[in-house]
Design a protein around this motif. Structure first.
Motif, PDB file in Angstrom:
ATOM      1  N   VAL A   1     -13.369 -19.027  26.409  1.00 27.18           N
ATOM      2  CA  VAL A   1     -13.366 -20.484  26.217  1.00 27.18           C
ATOM      3  C   VAL A   1     -14.730 -21.057  26.577  1.00 27.18           C
ATOM      4  CG1 VAL A   1     -12.325 -22.649  26.989  1.00 27.18           C
ATOM      5  CG2 VAL A   1     -10.879 -20.667  26.554  1.00 27.18           C
ATOM      6  N   LYS A   2     -15.325 -20.579  27.670  1.00 27.22           N
ATOM      7  CA  LYS A   2     -16.663 -21.063  28.056  1.00 27.22           C
ATOM      8  C   LYS A   2     -17.685 -20.735  26.978  1.00 27.22           C
ATOM      9  CE  LYS A   2     -16.298 -20.730  33.068  1.00 27.22           C
ATOM     10  NZ  LYS A   2     -16.765 -20.008  34.259  1.00 27.22           N
ATOM     11  N   ALA A   3     -17.625 -19.508  26.466  1.00 30.44           N
ATOM     12  CA  ALA A   3     -18.581 -19.105  25.433  1.00 30.44           C
ATOM     13  C   ALA A   3     -18.425 -19.961  24.182  1.00 30.44           C
ATOM     14  CB  ALA A   3     -18.388 -17.627  25.100  1.00 30.44           C
ATOM     15  N   LYS A   4     -17.195 -20.229  23.771  1.00 33.63           N
ATOM     16  CA  LYS A   4     -16.973 -21.066  22.590  1.00 33.63           C
ATOM     17  C   LYS A   4     -17.417 -22.495  22.831  1.00 33.63           C
ATOM     18  CE  LYS A   4     -15.531 -18.221  19.599  1.00 33.63           C
ATOM     19  NZ  LYS A   4     -16.281 -17.970  18.387  1.00 33.63           N
ATOM     20  N   ALA A   5     -17.189 -23.033  24.030  1.00 39.02           N
ATOM     21  CA  ALA A   5     -17.622 -24.393  24.348  1.00 39.02           C
ATOM     22  C   ALA A   5     -19.142 -24.486  24.323  1.00 39.02           C
ATOM     23  CB  ALA A   5     -17.084 -24.821  25.709  1.00 39.02           C
ATOM     24  N   ARG A   6     -19.800 -23.485  24.847  1.00 35.37           N
ATOM     25  CA  ARG A   6     -21.264 -23.490  24.822  1.00 35.37           C
ATOM     26  C   ARG A   6     -21.780 -23.383  23.399  1.00 35.37           C
ATOM     27  NH1 ARG A   6     -23.606 -20.340  29.950  1.00 35.37           N
ATOM     28  NH2 ARG A   6     -25.490 -20.989  28.888  1.00 35.37           N
ATOM     29  N   GLU A   7     -21.116 -22.568  22.579  1.00 28.81           N
ATOM     30  CA  GLU A   7     -21.561 -22.354  21.203  1.00 28.81           C
ATOM     31  C   GLU A   7     -21.296 -23.569  20.319  1.00 28.81           C
ATOM     32  OE1 GLU A   7     -19.872 -19.786  17.471  1.00 28.81           O
ATOM     33  OE2 GLU A   7     -19.885 -18.813  19.429  1.00 28.81           O
ATOM     34  N   ARG A   8     -20.097 -24.086  20.378  1.00 29.00           N
ATOM     35  CA  ARG A   8     -19.713 -25.160  19.450  1.00 29.00           C
ATOM     36  C   ARG A   8     -20.112 -26.548  19.933  1.00 29.00           C
ATOM     37  NH1 ARG A   8     -13.566 -23.512  17.639  1.00 29.00           N
ATOM     38  NH2 ARG A   8     -14.084 -21.500  16.722  1.00 29.00           N
TER      39      ARG A   8
ATOM     40  N   GLN B   1       1.181  -9.234   9.650  1.00 26.62           N
ATOM     41  CA  GLN B   1      -0.222  -8.986  10.011  1.00 26.62           C
ATOM     42  C   GLN B   1      -0.904 -10.280  10.433  1.00 26.62           C
ATOM     43  OE1 GLN B   1      -1.869  -7.106   6.564  1.00 26.62           O
ATOM     44  NE2 GLN B   1      -1.004  -5.097   7.040  1.00 26.62           N
ATOM     45  N   GLN B   2      -0.618 -11.370   9.735  1.00 31.42           N
ATOM     46  CA  GLN B   2      -1.195 -12.658  10.111  1.00 31.42           C
ATOM     47  C   GLN B   2      -0.717 -13.088  11.491  1.00 31.42           C
ATOM     48  OE1 GLN B   2      -0.091 -15.240   6.858  1.00 31.42           O
ATOM     49  NE2 GLN B   2      -2.103 -15.045   5.927  1.00 31.42           N
ATOM     50  N   VAL B   3       0.566 -12.885  11.772  1.00 31.19           N
ATOM     51  CA  VAL B   3       1.114 -13.249  13.076  1.00 31.19           C
ATOM     52  C   VAL B   3       0.441 -12.436  14.174  1.00 31.19           C
ATOM     53  CG1 VAL B   3       3.210 -13.114  14.493  1.00 31.19           C
ATOM     54  CG2 VAL B   3       3.311 -14.100  12.216  1.00 31.19           C
ATOM     55  N   GLU B   4       0.256 -11.158  13.937  1.00 30.15           N
ATOM     56  CA  GLU B   4      -0.416 -10.317  14.936  1.00 30.15           C
ATOM     57  C   GLU B   4      -1.843 -10.774  15.172  1.00 30.15           C
ATOM     58  OE1 GLU B   4       0.703  -8.014  17.017  1.00 30.15           O
ATOM     59  OE2 GLU B   4       2.679  -8.573  16.244  1.00 30.15           O
ATOM     60  N   GLU B   5      -2.546 -11.130  14.101  1.00 29.71           N
ATOM     61  CA  GLU B   5      -3.919 -11.631  14.245  1.00 29.71           C
ATOM     62  C   GLU B   5      -3.940 -12.929  15.044  1.00 29.71           C
ATOM     63  OE1 GLU B   5      -7.883 -11.980  14.213  1.00 29.71           O
ATOM     64  OE2 GLU B   5      -6.769 -10.234  13.512  1.00 29.71           O
ATOM     65  N   LEU B   6      -2.990 -13.814  14.773  1.00 26.51           N
ATOM     66  CA  LEU B   6      -2.933 -15.077  15.517  1.00 26.51           C
ATOM     67  C   LEU B   6      -2.572 -14.837  16.987  1.00 26.51           C
ATOM     68  CD1 LEU B   6      -1.243 -17.373  12.870  1.00 26.51           C
ATOM     69  CD2 LEU B   6      -3.607 -17.464  13.667  1.00 26.51           C
ATOM     70  N   ARG B   7      -1.712 -13.868  17.252  1.00 27.22           N
ATOM     71  CA  ARG B   7      -1.387 -13.542  18.651  1.00 27.22           C
ATOM     72  C   ARG B   7      -2.617 -13.009  19.379  1.00 27.22           C
ATOM     73  NH1 ARG B   7       4.510 -10.847  17.676  1.00 27.22           N
ATOM     74  NH2 ARG B   7       5.637 -12.815  17.610  1.00 27.22           N
ATOM     75  N   ARG B   8      -3.394 -12.158  18.703  1.00 31.36           N
ATOM     76  CA  ARG B   8      -4.626 -11.649  19.321  1.00 31.36           C
ATOM     77  C   ARG B   8      -5.607 -12.795  19.580  1.00 31.36           C
ATOM     78  NH1 ARG B   8      -3.646  -7.210  15.796  1.00 31.36           N
ATOM     79  NH2 ARG B   8      -4.927  -8.123  14.173  1.00 31.36           N
ATOM     80  N   GLU B   9      -5.706 -13.708  18.629  1.00 32.96           N
ATOM     81  CA  GLU B   9      -6.619 -14.847  18.819  1.00 32.96           C
ATOM     82  C   GLU B   9      -6.141 -15.730  19.965  1.00 32.96           C
ATOM     83  OE1 GLU B   9      -8.468 -18.596  16.311  1.00 32.96           O
ATOM     84  OE2 GLU B   9      -7.528 -16.941  15.243  1.00 32.96           O
ATOM     85  N   ARG B  10      -4.824 -15.951  20.065  1.00 35.35           N
ATOM     86  CA  ARG B  10      -4.293 -16.756  21.164  1.00 35.35           C
ATOM     87  C   ARG B  10      -4.585 -16.079  22.501  1.00 35.35           C
ATOM     88  NH1 ARG B  10       2.000 -17.680  21.784  1.00 35.35           N
ATOM     89  NH2 ARG B  10       1.772 -15.556  22.485  1.00 35.35           N
ATOM     90  N   ALA B  11      -4.455 -14.769  22.548  1.00 28.02           N
ATOM     91  CA  ALA B  11      -4.761 -14.038  23.777  1.00 28.02           C
ATOM     92  C   ALA B  11      -6.235 -14.180  24.140  1.00 28.02           C
ATOM     93  CB  ALA B  11      -4.387 -12.568  23.616  1.00 28.02           C
ATOM     94  N   ARG B  12      -7.120 -14.189  23.135  1.00 26.83           N
ATOM     95  CA  ARG B  12      -8.556 -14.394  23.425  1.00 26.83           C
ATOM     96  C   ARG B  12      -8.794 -15.768  24.021  1.00 26.83           C
ATOM     97  NH1 ARG B  12     -11.286 -12.622  17.901  1.00 26.83           N
ATOM     98  NH2 ARG B  12      -9.381 -13.607  17.253  1.00 26.83           N
ATOM     99  N   TRP B  13      -8.083 -16.775  23.502  1.00 26.79           N
ATOM    100  CA  TRP B  13      -8.281 -18.128  24.005  1.00 26.79           C
ATOM    101  C   TRP B  13      -7.703 -18.304  25.415  1.00 26.79           C
ATOM    102  CZ3 TRP B  13     -11.512 -21.761  22.462  1.00 26.79           C
ATOM    103  CH2 TRP B  13     -12.026 -21.670  21.181  1.00 26.79           C
ATOM    104  N   GLN B  14      -6.874 -17.383  25.877  1.00 24.65           N
ATOM    105  CA  GLN B  14      -6.354 -17.439  27.246  1.00 24.65           C
ATOM    106  C   GLN B  14      -7.415 -16.993  28.258  1.00 24.65           C
ATOM    107  OE1 GLN B  14      -3.410 -18.808  27.972  1.00 24.65           O
ATOM    108  NE2 GLN B  14      -3.055 -19.113  25.785  1.00 24.65           N
ATOM    109  N   ASP B  15      -8.436 -16.291  27.782  1.00 28.66           N
ATOM    110  CA  ASP B  15      -9.509 -15.812  28.651  1.00 28.66           C
ATOM    111  C   ASP B  15     -10.496 -16.949  28.920  1.00 28.66           C
ATOM    112  OD1 ASP B  15     -11.315 -14.274  30.060  1.00 28.66           O
ATOM    113  OD2 ASP B  15     -12.195 -13.352  28.260  1.00 28.66           O
ATOM    114  N   PRO B  16     -10.708 -17.332  30.185  1.00 30.22           N
ATOM    115  CA  PRO B  16     -11.622 -18.445  30.487  1.00 30.22           C
ATOM    116  C   PRO B  16     -13.067 -18.177  30.057  1.00 30.22           C
ATOM    117  CG  PRO B  16     -10.335 -17.865  32.439  1.00 30.22           C
ATOM    118  CD  PRO B  16     -10.039 -16.852  31.387  1.00 30.22           C
ATOM    119  N   GLU B  17     -13.503 -16.940  30.100  1.00 34.47           N
ATOM    120  CA  GLU B  17     -14.873 -16.631  29.684  1.00 34.47           C
ATOM    121  C   GLU B  17     -15.057 -16.852  28.178  1.00 34.47           C
ATOM    122  OE1 GLU B  17     -17.458 -16.005  31.657  1.00 34.47           O
ATOM    123  OE2 GLU B  17     -16.054 -16.402  33.289  1.00 34.47           O
TER     124      GLU B  17
END
Length: 146
Positions: free
Chosen positions: A77-84, A59-75
């Protein structure tokens, strides 16, 4: 009541030799099989625990894969850069709101412990050496007599 004895019949023992041997064999079988049965039960419990742990890790591996897939999306990444990092796109005017109470606390005089932390580490080191030197020699303790 009186017991009647029939002539020619001897009193039978409570257990025959066959029954005694059978009881001994059964007891020895129980004794022989007790340890392997206990090991079997404990190993089954350990296997179940390891399977549960493996499921949790999957389950942890699946969650990390989903998170990695989110970080592949440029939008994303932009949202996180603006936020953080408080990044702004060209043409935007970034604003940062400041809490006036926090700025008053930040400009308050620092306690002695925080002022000491602002010094370089070697200054604190030499100060501790000077304090130890000024303390004098340690007191001598008389040896205990036995």
């Amino acid at each position: 009541m009186a017991k009647w004895k029939i002539p020619g019949l001897a009193a039978r023992p409570r257990f025959t030799s066959r029954a005694t041997v059978l009881v001994l064999v059964l007891c020895s079988l129980v004794a022989i099989l007790a340890y392997p049965a206990r090991q079997f039960v404990s190993q089954r419990a350990e296997i179940a625990a390891q399977r549960a742990k493996a499921d949790h890790v999957r389950q942890q591996v699946e969650e990390l894969r989903r998170e990695r897939a989110r970080w592949q999306d440029p939008e994303f990444v932009k949202a996180k850069a603006r936020e953080r990092l408080h990044y702004a796109l060209p043409g935007e005017t970034p604003f940062v709101s400041v809490d006036p109470q926090r700025t008053a606390i930040a400009h308050a005089p620092a306690p002695a412990g925080q002022a000491r932390a602002a010094k370089p580490w070697f200054t604190g080191f030499w100060d501790s050496v000077d304090q130890a030197d000024a303390a004098g020699p340690p007191p001598t303790v008389a040896p205990a007599s036995h």
